[in-house]
Scaffold this motif. Structure first.
Motif, PDB file in Angstrom:
ATOM      1  N   ASN A  31       0.708  -1.220  -0.057  1.00  0.00           N
ATOM      2  CA  ASN A  31      -0.087   0.072   0.016  1.00  0.00           C
ATOM      3  C   ASN A  31       0.743   1.153  -0.113  1.00  0.00           C
ATOM      4  O   ASN A  31       1.875   1.325   0.680  1.00  0.00           O
ATOM      5  CB  ASN A  31      -1.021   0.012   1.133  1.00  0.00           C
ATOM      6  N   THR A  32       0.436   2.403  -0.675  1.00  0.00           N
ATOM      7  CA  THR A  32       1.230   3.626  -0.651  1.00  0.00           C
ATOM      8  C   THR A  32       0.438   4.617   0.133  1.00  0.00           C
ATOM      9  O   THR A  32      -0.820   4.578  -0.064  1.00  0.00           O
ATOM     10  CB  THR A  32       1.569   4.076  -2.318  1.00  0.00           C
ATOM     11  N   PHE A  33       1.123   5.668   0.691  1.00  0.00           N
ATOM     12  CA  PHE A  33       0.465   6.428   1.462  1.00  0.00           C
ATOM     13  C   PHE A  33       0.903   8.096   0.794  1.00  0.00           C
ATOM     14  O   PHE A  33       2.188   8.189   0.616  1.00  0.00           O
ATOM     15  CB  PHE A  33       0.802   6.631   2.773  1.00  0.00           C
ATOM     16  N   ARG A  47      -4.064  13.495   3.890  1.00  0.00           N
ATOM     17  CA  ARG A  47      -3.144  12.170   4.062  1.00  0.00           C
ATOM     18  C   ARG A  47      -4.409  10.860   3.616  1.00  0.00           C
ATOM     19  O   ARG A  47      -5.338  10.935   3.993  1.00  0.00           O
ATOM     20  CB  ARG A  47      -2.709  11.837   5.053  1.00  0.00           C
ATOM     21  N   ILE A  48      -3.786  10.292   2.497  1.00  0.00           N
ATOM     22  CA  ILE A  48      -4.749   9.008   1.952  1.00  0.00           C
ATOM     23  C   ILE A  48      -3.803   7.825   1.682  1.00  0.00           C
ATOM     24  O   ILE A  48      -2.587   7.966   1.846  1.00  0.00           O
ATOM     25  CB  ILE A  48      -5.350   9.366   0.682  1.00  0.00           C
ATOM     26  N   VAL A  49      -4.335   6.906   1.658  1.00  0.00           N
ATOM     27  CA  VAL A  49      -3.724   5.493   1.201  1.00  0.00           C
ATOM     28  C   VAL A  49      -4.401   5.042   0.141  1.00  0.00           C
ATOM     29  O   VAL A  49      -5.661   5.153  -0.248  1.00  0.00           O
ATOM     30  CB  VAL A  49      -3.758   4.393   2.368  1.00  0.00           C
ATOM     31  N   PRO A  64      -1.028  -0.433  12.447  1.00  0.00           N
ATOM     32  CA  PRO A  64      -1.244   0.957  13.465  1.00  0.00           C
ATOM     33  C   PRO A  64      -0.578   1.925  13.221  1.00  0.00           C
ATOM     34  O   PRO A  64      -0.857   3.005  13.503  1.00  0.00           O
ATOM     35  CB  PRO A  64      -1.064   0.142  14.924  1.00  0.00           C
ATOM     36  N   GLN A  65       0.804   1.873  13.018  1.00  0.00           N
ATOM     37  CA  GLN A  65       1.720   2.995  12.715  1.00  0.00           C
ATOM     38  C   GLN A  65       1.078   3.871  11.540  1.00  0.00           C
ATOM     39  O   GLN A  65       1.259   5.130  11.655  1.00  0.00           O
ATOM     40  CB  GLN A  65       3.089   2.475  12.549  1.00  0.00           C
ATOM     41  N   TRP A  66       0.936   3.232  10.320  1.00  0.00           N
ATOM     42  CA  TRP A  66       0.353   4.065   9.206  1.00  0.00           C
ATOM     43  C   TRP A  66      -0.844   4.681   9.368  1.00  0.00           C
ATOM     44  O   TRP A  66      -1.077   5.468   9.212  1.00  0.00           O
ATOM     45  CB  TRP A  66       0.182   2.984   8.227  1.00  0.00           C
ATOM     46  N   HIS A  67      -1.729   3.968  10.510  1.00  0.00           N
ATOM     47  CA  HIS A  67      -3.095   4.278  10.851  1.00  0.00           C
ATOM     48  C   HIS A  67      -2.924   5.888  11.786  1.00  0.00           C
ATOM     49  O   HIS A  67      -3.594   6.745  11.445  1.00  0.00           O
ATOM     50  CB  HIS A  67      -3.761   3.298  11.512  1.00  0.00           C
ATOM     51  N   GLN A  68      -1.932   5.587  12.599  1.00  0.00           N
ATOM     52  CA  GLN A  68      -1.670   6.940  13.435  1.00  0.00           C
ATOM     53  C   GLN A  68      -1.225   8.096  12.413  1.00  0.00           C
ATOM     54  O   GLN A  68      -1.715   9.166  12.533  1.00  0.00           O
ATOM     55  CB  GLN A  68      -0.601   6.601  14.530  1.00  0.00           C
ATOM     56  N   TRP A  69      -0.327   7.743  11.318  1.00  0.00           N
ATOM     57  CA  TRP A  69       0.122   8.702  10.651  1.00  0.00           C
ATOM     58  C   TRP A  69      -1.049   9.283   9.983  1.00  0.00           C
ATOM     59  O   TRP A  69      -1.293  10.637   9.576  1.00  0.00           O
ATOM     60  CB  TRP A  69       1.138   8.389   9.605  1.00  0.00           C
TER      61      TRP A  69
END
Length: 190
Positions: A31-33, A47-49, A64-69
């Protein structure tokens, strides 16, 4: 990841002034952010994914780390090393939980059926003074209380007591009324 994909990711990560969207990073699932300039709120980047095209929407998992970001709880995106370390931590946690479950299962529970005690092979010869006597009781001068019951003197037995509610019912016409069982009738059509 191939060399062409790495070059493409580095090119998209450059924050050039004419670009509206910037690549921030990717996770181990592909997945790219991204961040992009919001037209309504120009001071803040949204911010999107973007999910991998090979993944079905029901199978998408964001760490969880990317969700926090994504939720602006974390200012910097997680690195690849941090994501790999988190996978190792999860594997260790699962292993420790499995060991704890095995220790818990090995202990007996109060909810389990108690184990049956093994029965002795032979009974003892004298079962604690309860062996049958060889001589009858009359010869020893002892009489059985079962054969010859002796009444025990005690307080005199009283006759049936009067019902205290009978006096309260008195001349009340509904004093003997009892409710009947209810049987529902057919439902009315509207």
């Amino acid at each position: 990841m191939g060399p062409m994909r790495g070059l493409w990711l580095k090119w998209k990560m450059l924050k050039l002034p004419w670009r509206k969207t910037f690549l921030v990073g990717q996770d181990l699932n592909g997945n790219t952010f991204w961040e992009f300039k919001d037209q309504i709120n120009a001071g803040r980047l949204r911010r999107i994914v973007k999910y991998s095209h090979r993944t079905h929407f029901s199978d998408v998992k964001v760490t969880p780390q990317w969700h926090q970001w994504l939720r602006y709880t974390r200012p910097d995106p997680p690195s690849i090393e941090e994501q790999q370390g988190d996978i190792g931590r999860q594997a260790q946690l699962k292993y420790l939980a499995q060991q704890a479950d095995e220790r818990w299962a090995s202990k007996p529970s109060f909810l389990d059926k108690p184990r049956e005690q093994p029965k002795p092979a032979t009974l003892p010869k004298d079962p604690g003074g309860y062996a049958p006597q060889t001589e009858p009781d009359e010869k020893e001068g002892v009489q059985s209380a079962v054969d010859n019951p002796v009444p025990i003197p005690g307080p005199p037995r009283s006759t049936k007591k009067a019902d205290p509610w009978k006096k309260a019912q008195g001349g009340n016409p509904s004093g003997k009324w009892q409710p009947e069982a209810w049987t529902p009738g057919p439902a009315k059509k509207r």
